[in-house]
Motif scaffolding. Sequence first.
Motif, short mmCIF file in Angstrom:
data_model
loop_
_atom_site.label_atom_id
_atom_site.label_comp_id
_atom_site.label_asym_id
_atom_site.label_seq_id
_atom_site.Cartn_x
_atom_site.Cartn_y
_atom_site.Cartn_z
N ASN A 31 2.90 18.44 7.12
CA ASN A 31 3.40 17.22 6.49
C ASN A 31 2.31 16.21 6.17
OD1 ASN A 31 6.08 18.13 6.86
ND2 ASN A 31 6.10 17.32 8.93
N PHE A 32 1.08 16.51 6.59
CA PHE A 32 0.06 15.47 6.56
C PHE A 32 -0.34 15.04 5.15
CE2 PHE A 32 -4.06 13.48 6.78
CZ PHE A 32 -3.84 12.57 7.81
N ALA A 33 -0.52 15.96 4.24
CA ALA A 33 -0.96 15.60 2.88
C ALA A 33 0.03 14.64 2.23
CB ALA A 33 -1.17 16.84 2.02
N SER A 34 1.31 14.93 2.32
CA SER A 34 2.31 14.03 1.72
C SER A 34 2.37 12.71 2.50
CB SER A 34 3.68 14.69 1.64
OG SER A 34 4.14 15.05 2.92
N TYR A 35 2.22 12.77 3.81
CA TYR A 35 2.19 11.56 4.63
C TYR A 35 1.02 10.67 4.20
CZ TYR A 35 1.54 8.47 8.61
OH TYR A 35 1.37 7.37 9.40
N GLU A 36 -0.14 11.26 4.05
CA GLU A 36 -1.35 10.51 3.68
C GLU A 36 -1.20 9.88 2.30
OE1 GLU A 36 -5.20 8.91 3.30
OE2 GLU A 36 -3.93 9.32 5.00
N LYS A 37 -0.68 10.63 1.34
CA LYS A 37 -0.49 10.08 -0.01
C LYS A 37 0.48 8.90 0.02
CE LYS A 37 -1.50 14.40 -2.31
NZ LYS A 37 -0.93 15.64 -2.83
N GLU A 38 1.54 9.02 0.80
CA GLU A 38 2.52 7.94 0.90
C GLU A 38 1.93 6.75 1.65
OE1 GLU A 38 6.38 6.61 -0.22
OE2 GLU A 38 4.96 8.08 -0.94
N HIS A 39 1.13 7.02 2.66
CA HIS A 39 0.44 5.95 3.39
C HIS A 39 -0.41 5.12 2.43
CE1 HIS A 39 -2.64 3.99 5.81
NE2 HIS A 39 -3.52 4.65 5.10
N VAL A 40 -1.21 5.79 1.61
CA VAL A 40 -2.09 5.10 0.66
C VAL A 40 -1.26 4.31 -0.34
CG1 VAL A 40 -3.76 5.45 -1.21
CG2 VAL A 40 -4.01 6.70 0.95
N ARG A 41 -0.22 4.91 -0.87
CA ARG A 41 0.63 4.23 -1.86
C ARG A 41 1.27 2.97 -1.27
NH1 ARG A 41 5.68 3.67 -3.70
NH2 ARG A 41 6.66 4.89 -2.05
N LEU A 42 1.86 3.10 -0.10
CA LEU A 42 2.58 1.98 0.49
C LEU A 42 1.65 0.88 1.00
CD1 LEU A 42 5.40 3.91 2.38
CD2 LEU A 42 5.63 2.52 0.30
N THR A 43 0.57 1.25 1.64
CA THR A 43 -0.33 0.22 2.17
C THR A 43 -1.04 -0.52 1.04
OG1 THR A 43 -2.08 1.84 2.56
CG2 THR A 43 -0.70 1.25 4.45
N SER A 44 -1.21 0.14 -0.10
CA SER A 44 -1.85 -0.53 -1.24
C SER A 44 -1.06 -1.75 -1.69
CB SER A 44 -2.01 0.44 -2.40
OG SER A 44 -2.92 1.46 -2.05
N PHE A 45 0.26 -1.73 -1.53
CA PHE A 45 1.09 -2.88 -1.92
C PHE A 45 0.77 -4.13 -1.10
CE2 PHE A 45 3.99 0.49 -3.54
CZ PHE A 45 4.02 0.07 -4.87
N LEU A 46 0.37 -3.94 0.15
CA LEU A 46 0.01 -5.07 1.00
C LEU A 46 -1.48 -5.37 0.92
CD1 LEU A 46 0.62 -7.12 3.33
CD2 LEU A 46 0.10 -5.24 4.89
N ILE A 47 -2.29 -4.33 1.00
CA ILE A 47 -3.73 -4.50 1.14
C ILE A 47 -4.38 -5.01 -0.14
CG2 ILE A 47 -5.91 -3.27 1.61
CD1 ILE A 47 -3.98 -3.49 4.03
N MET A 48 -4.09 -4.42 -1.26
CA MET A 48 -4.80 -4.80 -2.50
C MET A 48 -4.56 -6.25 -2.91
SD MET A 48 -6.92 -2.53 -3.02
CE MET A 48 -7.63 -3.33 -4.42
N HIS A 95 -9.82 8.99 2.65
CA HIS A 95 -8.39 9.11 2.37
C HIS A 95 -8.14 10.15 1.28
CE1 HIS A 95 -6.42 6.17 4.90
NE2 HIS A 95 -7.39 5.31 4.65
N THR A 96 -9.03 10.22 0.30
CA THR A 96 -8.87 11.21 -0.76
C THR A 96 -8.96 12.63 -0.19
OG1 THR A 96 -9.79 9.68 -2.39
CG2 THR A 96 -9.82 12.03 -2.96
N LYS A 97 -9.94 12.86 0.68
CA LYS A 97 -10.06 14.18 1.33
C LYS A 97 -8.83 14.48 2.18
CE LYS A 97 -15.09 14.17 1.68
NZ LYS A 97 -16.23 14.08 2.62
N LEU A 98 -8.38 13.49 2.94
CA LEU A 98 -7.23 13.70 3.81
C LEU A 98 -5.93 13.89 3.04
CD1 LEU A 98 -8.13 11.16 6.63
CD2 LEU A 98 -7.93 13.65 6.89
N SER A 99 -5.87 13.41 1.81
CA SER A 99 -4.66 13.63 1.01
C SER A 99 -4.54 15.08 0.54
CB SER A 99 -4.62 12.69 -0.19
OG SER A 99 -5.59 13.05 -1.15
N ARG A 100 -5.65 15.82 0.65
CA ARG A 100 -5.63 17.24 0.30
C ARG A 100 -5.39 18.12 1.52
NH1 ARG A 100 -9.91 15.41 -3.10
NH2 ARG A 100 -11.45 16.11 -1.59
#
Length: 136
Positions: A31-48, A95-100
């Motif tokens: 489940n990790f690749a999809s988890y990581e992609k979703e983590h990046v997408r969701l945290t970007s809304f707060l962080i950026m 994060h890019t590596k971990l998304s794969r």
Amino acid sequence: MHLLSTAIMFGVIWFVQIIHYPLFALVEEKNFASYEKEHVRLTSFLIMPAMLLELCTAVVLIFFASAHELPYFWLNLILLTGIWLSTFFLQVPLHTKLSRIKTEPEIRKLVKTNWIRTVLWTLRFILLFWVLTFSA
């Protein structure tokens, strides 16, 4: 606004450093690749938005600083530049590596290199709190 955005990032980075990134190791590999992609997408809304607000207001502070405050605000901007450099040259590639694919060495490297941002945001928060609260 600058102190507020920095305070938000100060809190977020400590949460991420102590709790969130270490928990990556517990996510199942399948489940990790999809988890990581979703983590990046969701945290970007707060962080950026917070990071962009920090950057813009840090530059504005330089233009409106008193002669006494100016060296502190330049130091603040230099530390913020370090955060941005670490983010885009260390954390984003990891994060890019971990998304794969999930790898324990990459997770450990993410936690380890994230200390750069944690320390820099902590220093900035202390500096800004002191300058904007006590040195005016």
